[in-house]
Design a protein around this motif. Structure first.
Motif, mmCIF file in Angstrom:
data_model
loop_
_atom_site.group_PDB
_atom_site.id
_atom_site.type_symbol
_atom_site.label_atom_id
_atom_site.label_comp_id
_atom_site.label_asym_id
_atom_site.label_seq_id
_atom_site.Cartn_x
_atom_site.Cartn_y
_atom_site.Cartn_z
ATOM 1 N N GLN A 249 0.835 -1.185 0.023
ATOM 2 C CA GLN A 249 -0.020 0.072 0.067
ATOM 3 C C GLN A 249 0.867 1.182 0.076
ATOM 4 O OE1 GLN A 249 -3.207 0.166 2.959
ATOM 5 N NE2 GLN A 249 -4.180 -1.689 2.331
ATOM 6 N N ASP A 250 2.177 1.242 0.362
ATOM 7 C CA ASP A 250 2.910 2.424 0.650
ATOM 8 C C ASP A 250 3.800 2.322 -0.662
ATOM 9 O OD1 ASP A 250 4.575 0.144 1.337
ATOM 10 O OD2 ASP A 250 5.292 1.040 2.892
ATOM 11 N N ASP A 251 3.715 1.713 -1.393
ATOM 12 C CA ASP A 251 4.340 1.693 -2.786
ATOM 13 C C ASP A 251 3.885 2.766 -3.643
ATOM 14 O OD1 ASP A 251 5.865 1.375 -5.195
ATOM 15 O OD2 ASP A 251 5.355 -0.623 -5.378
ATOM 16 N N ILE A 252 4.693 3.830 -3.938
ATOM 17 C CA ILE A 252 4.360 5.076 -4.628
ATOM 18 C C ILE A 252 4.894 5.101 -6.119
ATOM 19 C CG2 ILE A 252 3.686 6.507 -2.654
ATOM 20 C CD1 ILE A 252 6.433 7.863 -2.891
ATOM 21 N N ASN A 253 5.419 3.788 -6.277
ATOM 22 C CA ASN A 253 6.038 3.954 -7.787
ATOM 23 C C ASN A 253 4.859 3.536 -8.965
ATOM 24 O OD1 ASN A 253 8.751 3.922 -7.192
ATOM 25 N ND2 ASN A 253 8.618 2.001 -6.533
ATOM 26 N N PRO A 254 4.610 4.704 -9.661
ATOM 27 C CA PRO A 254 3.363 4.497 -10.758
ATOM 28 C C PRO A 254 3.368 3.235 -11.442
ATOM 29 C CG PRO A 254 4.342 6.763 -10.700
ATOM 30 C CD PRO A 254 5.330 5.889 -9.981
ATOM 31 N N ALA A 255 2.429 2.719 -11.537
ATOM 32 C CA ALA A 255 2.637 1.264 -12.263
ATOM 33 C C ALA A 255 1.810 1.629 -13.714
ATOM 34 C CB ALA A 255 1.948 0.174 -11.476
ATOM 35 N N GLN A 256 1.914 0.772 -14.511
ATOM 36 C CA GLN A 256 1.386 0.710 -15.869
ATOM 37 C C GLN A 256 0.596 -0.397 -16.080
ATOM 38 O OE1 GLN A 256 1.777 3.563 -17.965
ATOM 39 N NE2 GLN A 256 2.794 4.364 -16.250
ATOM 40 N N PRO A 257 -0.508 -0.264 -16.909
ATOM 41 C CA PRO A 257 -1.338 -1.466 -17.341
ATOM 42 C C PRO A 257 -0.397 -2.494 -18.218
ATOM 43 C CG PRO A 257 -2.345 0.692 -18.120
ATOM 44 C CD PRO A 257 -1.189 0.868 -17.478
ATOM 45 N N SER A 258 -0.951 -3.382 -18.394
ATOM 46 C CA SER A 258 -0.350 -4.387 -19.215
ATOM 47 C C SER A 258 -0.550 -3.951 -20.716
ATOM 48 C CB SER A 258 -0.576 -5.723 -19.106
ATOM 49 O OG SER A 258 -1.874 -6.176 -19.527
ATOM 50 N N SER A 259 0.433 -4.823 -21.570
ATOM 51 C CA SER A 259 0.306 -4.635 -23.131
ATOM 52 C C SER A 259 -0.563 -5.811 -23.316
ATOM 53 C CB SER A 259 1.670 -5.057 -23.692
ATOM 54 O OG SER A 259 2.537 -4.277 -23.468
ATOM 55 N N ILE A 260 -1.707 -5.591 -24.244
ATOM 56 C CA ILE A 260 -2.648 -6.541 -24.753
ATOM 57 C C ILE A 260 -2.666 -7.042 -26.219
ATOM 58 C CG2 ILE A 260 -5.169 -7.073 -24.756
ATOM 59 C CD1 ILE A 260 -5.499 -4.594 -22.669
ATOM 60 N N ILE A 261 -2.491 -8.234 -26.353
ATOM 61 C CA ILE A 261 -2.468 -9.022 -27.407
ATOM 62 C C ILE A 261 -3.603 -9.822 -27.787
ATOM 63 C CG2 ILE A 261 -1.127 -10.426 -29.140
ATOM 64 C CD1 ILE A 261 1.527 -9.363 -27.995
ATOM 65 N N LYS A 262 -4.353 -9.996 -28.874
ATOM 66 C CA LYS A 262 -5.521 -10.858 -29.127
ATOM 67 C C LYS A 262 -4.996 -11.886 -30.290
ATOM 68 C CE LYS A 262 -10.237 -11.149 -30.096
ATOM 69 N NZ LYS A 262 -11.607 -10.751 -29.978
ATOM 70 N N LEU A 263 -5.188 -13.080 -29.811
ATOM 71 C CA LEU A 263 -4.904 -14.314 -30.786
ATOM 72 C C LEU A 263 -6.203 -14.793 -31.371
ATOM 73 C CD1 LEU A 263 -2.489 -16.226 -28.685
ATOM 74 C CD2 LEU A 263 -1.723 -14.578 -30.509
ATOM 75 N N TRP A 264 -6.073 -14.465 -32.627
ATOM 76 C CA TRP A 264 -7.243 -15.099 -33.488
ATOM 77 C C TRP A 264 -7.173 -16.515 -33.750
ATOM 78 C CZ3 TRP A 264 -11.676 -12.049 -34.126
ATOM 79 C CH2 TRP A 264 -11.381 -10.810 -33.689
ATOM 80 N N PRO A 265 -8.116 -17.443 -33.969
ATOM 81 C CA PRO A 265 -8.068 -18.486 -34.664
ATOM 82 C C PRO A 265 -7.562 -18.465 -36.070
ATOM 83 C CG PRO A 265 -10.563 -18.225 -33.824
ATOM 84 C CD PRO A 265 -9.609 -16.816 -33.731
ATOM 85 N N GLY A 266 -6.620 -19.599 -36.119
ATOM 86 C CA GLY A 266 -5.917 -19.554 -37.352
ATOM 87 C C GLY A 266 -4.482 -18.900 -37.359
ATOM 88 N N GLY A 267 -4.140 -18.329 -36.005
ATOM 89 C CA GLY A 267 -2.773 -17.583 -35.925
ATOM 90 C C GLY A 267 -2.548 -16.257 -35.834
ATOM 91 N N ARG A 268 -3.559 -15.452 -36.422
ATOM 92 C CA ARG A 268 -3.548 -14.068 -36.710
ATOM 93 C C ARG A 268 -3.332 -13.384 -35.322
ATOM 94 N NH1 ARG A 268 -6.711 -9.351 -37.410
ATOM 95 N NH2 ARG A 268 -8.753 -10.658 -37.266
ATOM 96 N N ILE A 269 -2.563 -12.444 -35.330
ATOM 97 C CA ILE A 269 -2.298 -11.654 -34.062
ATOM 98 C C ILE A 269 -2.672 -9.949 -34.250
ATOM 99 C CG2 ILE A 269 -0.498 -10.771 -32.129
ATOM 100 C CD1 ILE A 269 1.593 -13.162 -33.067
ATOM 101 N N GLU A 270 -3.315 -9.715 -33.185
ATOM 102 C CA GLU A 270 -3.596 -8.110 -33.165
ATOM 103 C C GLU A 270 -3.225 -7.603 -31.922
ATOM 104 O OE1 GLU A 270 -7.697 -5.643 -33.281
ATOM 105 O OE2 GLU A 270 -7.937 -7.641 -33.449
ATOM 106 N N ILE A 271 -2.310 -6.364 -32.200
ATOM 107 C CA ILE A 271 -2.186 -5.645 -30.836
ATOM 108 C C ILE A 271 -3.056 -4.772 -30.473
ATOM 109 C CG2 ILE A 271 -0.257 -4.186 -29.899
ATOM 110 C CD1 ILE A 271 1.902 -5.437 -32.014
ATOM 111 N N LEU A 272 -3.659 -4.903 -29.181
ATOM 112 C CA LEU A 272 -4.601 -4.030 -28.844
ATOM 113 C C LEU A 272 -4.018 -2.859 -27.961
ATOM 114 C CD1 LEU A 272 -7.365 -6.646 -27.815
ATOM 115 C CD2 LEU A 272 -7.106 -5.340 -30.136
ATOM 116 N N ARG A 273 -3.029 -3.169 -27.001
ATOM 117 C CA ARG A 273 -2.578 -2.003 -26.470
ATOM 118 C C ARG A 273 -0.860 -2.216 -26.255
ATOM 119 N NH1 ARG A 273 -5.234 -1.065 -20.806
ATOM 120 N NH2 ARG A 273 -4.142 -2.877 -20.328
ATOM 121 N N LYS A 274 -0.084 -1.582 -26.567
ATOM 122 C CA LYS A 274 1.189 -1.792 -26.352
ATOM 123 C C LYS A 274 1.823 -1.348 -25.047
ATOM 124 C CE LYS A 274 2.840 -0.912 -30.986
ATOM 125 N NZ LYS A 274 3.714 -0.216 -32.044
#
Length: 187
Positions: A162-187
């Motif tokens: 609770q006392d950690d004041i280092n600002p954190a960032q959300p994760s990167s998000i990648i979507k995997l589609w059937p067939g292996g196609r990759i879509e980057i939703l958030r870097k």
């Protein structure tokens, strides 16, 4: 940390909601297999239940329990990622139905952060992880930015970090589609 792990695990087992630090930002969590608990998180966040949430897991070996088919590229992505990465997989299974997106997909992140990894090992099920804010509001960078409205509605608040004041960032998000196609939703 020991008491937090014990209390958070007990809250999850009882279908409760926890407020906890993750490998990214502070999150609201529950048992990802419990539809009533998932519904409560949507209510707390004032979030439309058509917007799916992600789950945290600590061991990639468990992935096949919750996803029908794991594309080969997924193993490589998880292994080489140097920062938190959420991968959206098609064909979710064995999770609360109201957690799964309308297209049957689910976002999963494997945590390397000490507290969440230990919590997941103890609980032995995936845990929902969604930002600790009302839907549409800014995600809190650290604990002190979490609103009292959120804090007052959860069953257990983890004291660790609770006392950690280092600002954190959300994760990167990648979507995997059937067939292996990759879509980057958030870097």
């Amino acid at each position: 940390m020991h008491n937090d792990l014990k209390n958070a695990t007990e809250a999850l087992k009882k279908g409760g909601i926890i407020l906890y630090p993750t490998d990214t930002i502070w999150g609201i969590g529950c048992d990802a297999t419990n539809p009533e608990a998932v519904a409560r998180i949507y209510q707390i966040k004032k979030r439309e239940d058509s917007k799916s949430m992600l789950v945290l897991m600590e061991n990639p070996a468990l992935l096949e329990r919750y996803v029908n088919e794991v594309p080969e590229i997924a193993w490589d992505l998880v292994e080489v990622s140097t920062k938190p990465l959420t991968v959206i997989y098609p064909g979710a299974k064995n999770l609360a139905p109201n957690l799964v997106a309308g297209d049957g997909s689910i976002g999963i992140r494997f945590t390397k952060e000490e507290f969440t990894a230990k919590l997941l090992q103890r609980f032995r099920r995936p845990v929902v992880s969604t930002s600790a804010n009302i839907s549409g509001q800014k995600s809190p960078a650290f604990f002190d930015e979490i609103s009292e409205e959120i804090k007052s509605q959860v069953d257990y608040i983890v004291e660790y970090r609770q006392d950690d004041i280092n600002p954190a960032q959300p994760s990167s998000i990648i979507k995997l589609w059937p067939g292996g196609r990759i879509e980057i939703l958030r870097k």
